[in-house]
Scaffold this motif. Structure first.
Motif, PDB file in Angstrom:
ATOM      1  N   ALA A  64       0.837  -1.205   0.000  1.00 27.01           N
ATOM      2  CA  ALA A  64       0.000   0.000   0.000  1.00 27.01           C
ATOM      3  C   ALA A  64       0.870   1.252   0.000  1.00 27.01           C
ATOM      4  O   ALA A  64       0.558   2.241  -0.682  1.00 27.01           O
ATOM      5  N   LEU A  65       1.963   1.220   0.741  1.00 28.78           N
ATOM      6  CA  LEU A  65       2.863   2.367   0.785  1.00 28.78           C
ATOM      7  C   LEU A  65       3.508   2.618  -0.573  1.00 28.78           C
ATOM      8  O   LEU A  65       3.629   3.767  -1.016  1.00 28.78           O
ATOM      9  N   LEU A  66       3.921   1.562  -1.253  1.00 34.42           N
ATOM     10  CA  LEU A  66       4.515   1.733  -2.586  1.00 34.42           C
ATOM     11  C   LEU A  66       3.516   2.364  -3.550  1.00 34.42           C
ATOM     12  O   LEU A  66       3.847   3.300  -4.285  1.00 34.42           O
ATOM     13  N   ARG A  67       2.281   1.877  -3.536  1.00 37.49           N
ATOM     14  CA  ARG A  67       1.269   2.432  -4.435  1.00 37.49           C
ATOM     15  C   ARG A  67       0.977   3.895  -4.084  1.00 37.49           C
ATOM     16  O   ARG A  67       0.850   4.744  -4.967  1.00 37.49           O
ATOM     17  N   ALA A  68       0.888   4.174  -2.785  1.00 35.05           N
ATOM     18  CA  ALA A  68       0.588   5.534  -2.358  1.00 35.05           C
ATOM     19  C   ALA A  68       1.722   6.490  -2.729  1.00 35.05           C
ATOM     20  O   ALA A  68       1.472   7.639  -3.129  1.00 35.05           O
ATOM     21  N   ALA A  69       2.962   6.035  -2.604  1.00 35.46           N
ATOM     22  CA  ALA A  69       4.104   6.878  -2.944  1.00 35.46           C
ATOM     23  C   ALA A  69       4.139   7.181  -4.440  1.00 35.46           C
ATOM     24  O   ALA A  69       4.451   8.306  -4.849  1.00 35.46           O
ATOM     25  N   ILE A  70       3.822   6.190  -5.262  1.00 32.45           N
ATOM     26  CA  ILE A  70       3.774   6.406  -6.708  1.00 32.45           C
ATOM     27  C   ILE A  70       2.665   7.393  -7.057  1.00 32.45           C
ATOM     28  O   ILE A  70       2.856   8.320  -7.862  1.00 32.45           O
ATOM     29  N   ARG A  71       1.504   7.219  -6.466  1.00 36.63           N
ATOM     30  CA  ARG A  71       0.393   8.119  -6.775  1.00 36.63           C
ATOM     31  C   ARG A  71       0.710   9.550  -6.359  1.00 36.63           C
ATOM     32  O   ARG A  71       0.391  10.503  -7.069  1.00 36.63           O
ATOM     33  N   GLU A  72       1.374   9.711  -5.222  1.00 37.60           N
ATOM     34  CA  GLU A  72       1.766  11.046  -4.785  1.00 37.60           C
ATOM     35  C   GLU A  72       2.751  11.673  -5.773  1.00 37.60           C
ATOM     36  O   GLU A  72       2.638  12.853  -6.109  1.00 37.60           O
ATOM     37  N   ALA A  73       3.710  10.871  -6.250  1.00 41.45           N
ATOM     38  CA  ALA A  73       4.672  11.380  -7.225  1.00 41.45           C
ATOM     39  C   ALA A  73       3.987  11.735  -8.542  1.00 41.45           C
ATOM     40  O   ALA A  73       4.377  12.699  -9.211  1.00 41.45           O
ATOM     41  N   GLN A  74       2.957  10.987  -8.904  1.00 48.28           N
ATOM     42  CA  GLN A  74       2.227  11.285 -10.132  1.00 48.28           C
ATOM     43  C   GLN A  74       1.418  12.570 -10.013  1.00 48.28           C
ATOM     44  O   GLN A  74       1.234  13.288 -10.996  1.00 48.28           O
TER      45      GLN A  74
END
Length: 279
Positions: free
Chosen positions: A97-107
């Motif tokens: 979940a953290l990996l997905r959230a970090a990617i979405r934040e960067a996007q």
């Protein structure tokens, strides 16, 4: 009157037509710039139109881990030097979940700059082809292998992954980094010991232990405390407008036999169901 046999050229045309109908159509070329995420499996690649991820501020009890992952993903998205990541430890503590959230934040910060590519366990043998495809694109990618594990006696899998991480001829290109989640840092079965096989067990253990050393970031996730568990629930409940009771939340965890982010979310789903609210 006897039927005239078809000539050889007609027969060959019929056979060719039949084979074309039996053969699957060629896979369409993948547009690696169109989607925020992709799934790469043995059956091919599939773009994901929407990357599902919790808001970063809802991921409680893992502040240190969150800061390190988010910073590294932001560096990758910006085209700066970034690390491969191994996220290991307790189940249900928010690694993927953290990996997905970090990617979405960067996007959100830099639209189109980076995408997440999740690789299925059945497609690990084709990751070299994936790297070659991604290396030709003017975009950054985080290749994500979730819940990695190897079968007993598997030496080729660890060595292949190690070659991707460090220096092999099939190493990933500069615009790609790997992120792996696993339940244990060593990515090795608890039952494997040096005494299991006097011939090659030491090599098997060393190969799997050496994998962790190839990741620039190796980040542990541990069972959350009671306070962290309640803080996770409080964050979700506040964001969703759900009333909750600490004693009830603790009883829920006791019945589940664990305290984790996953168990906290399951309790939130229970609260939403009681309140007649859709999540």
């Amino acid at each position: 009157m006897p039927t005239q046999a078809p000539d050889i050229s007609t027969l060959l045309d019929r056979i060719a037509g039949a084979l074309e109908r039996l053969a699957p159509p060629p896979s369409p070329a993948v547009d690696w710039l169109c989607a925020p995420a992709y799934v790469w499996s043995a059956s091919g690649v599939r773009p994901i139109a929407r990357l599902e991820a919790p808001a970063l501020d809802l991921l409680q009890g893992i502040d240190n881990q969150k800061a390190r992952v988010v910073t590294n993903v932001q560096r990758l998205a910006a085209g700066h030097a970034a690390h491969d990541m191994l996220l290991w430890g307790s189940r249900g503590m928010g690694k993927s979940a953290l990996l997905r959230a970090a990617i979405r934040e960067a996007q959100i910060d830099a639209p189109g700059a980076i995408a997440l590519v999740q690789v299925g366990q059945d497609a690990l043998a084709g990751v070299s082809e994936l790297f070659a495809d991604l290396g030709r694109e003017n975009r950054r990618f985080l290749v994500f292998i979730d819940d990695l594990g190897f079968e007993e006696g598997d030496l080729s899998g660890p060595r292949l992954l190690r070659s991707w991480l460090e220096g092999g001829v099939e190493a990933r290109p500069a615009n790609v980094r790997l992120a792996v989640t696993a339940n244990r840092r060593a990515i090795v079965s608890r039952s494997m010991t040096e005494q299991d096989d006097p011939i090659n067990a030491r090599d098997a253990v060393d190969d799997k232990l050496a994998l962790a050393d190839r990741f620039g970031l190796s980040i542990g996730f541990h069972n959350c405390s009671q306070d962290d568990y309640l803080a996770i629930i409080g964050g979700y409940a506040s964001a969703l407008g759900l009333a909750w009771d600490a004693a009830d939340a603790l009883e829920w965890a006791q019945r589940r036999g664990a305290r984790s982010g996953r168990v906290a979310w399951q309790y939130i789903a229970e609260l939403a169901g009681r309140a007649g609210v859709a999540l």
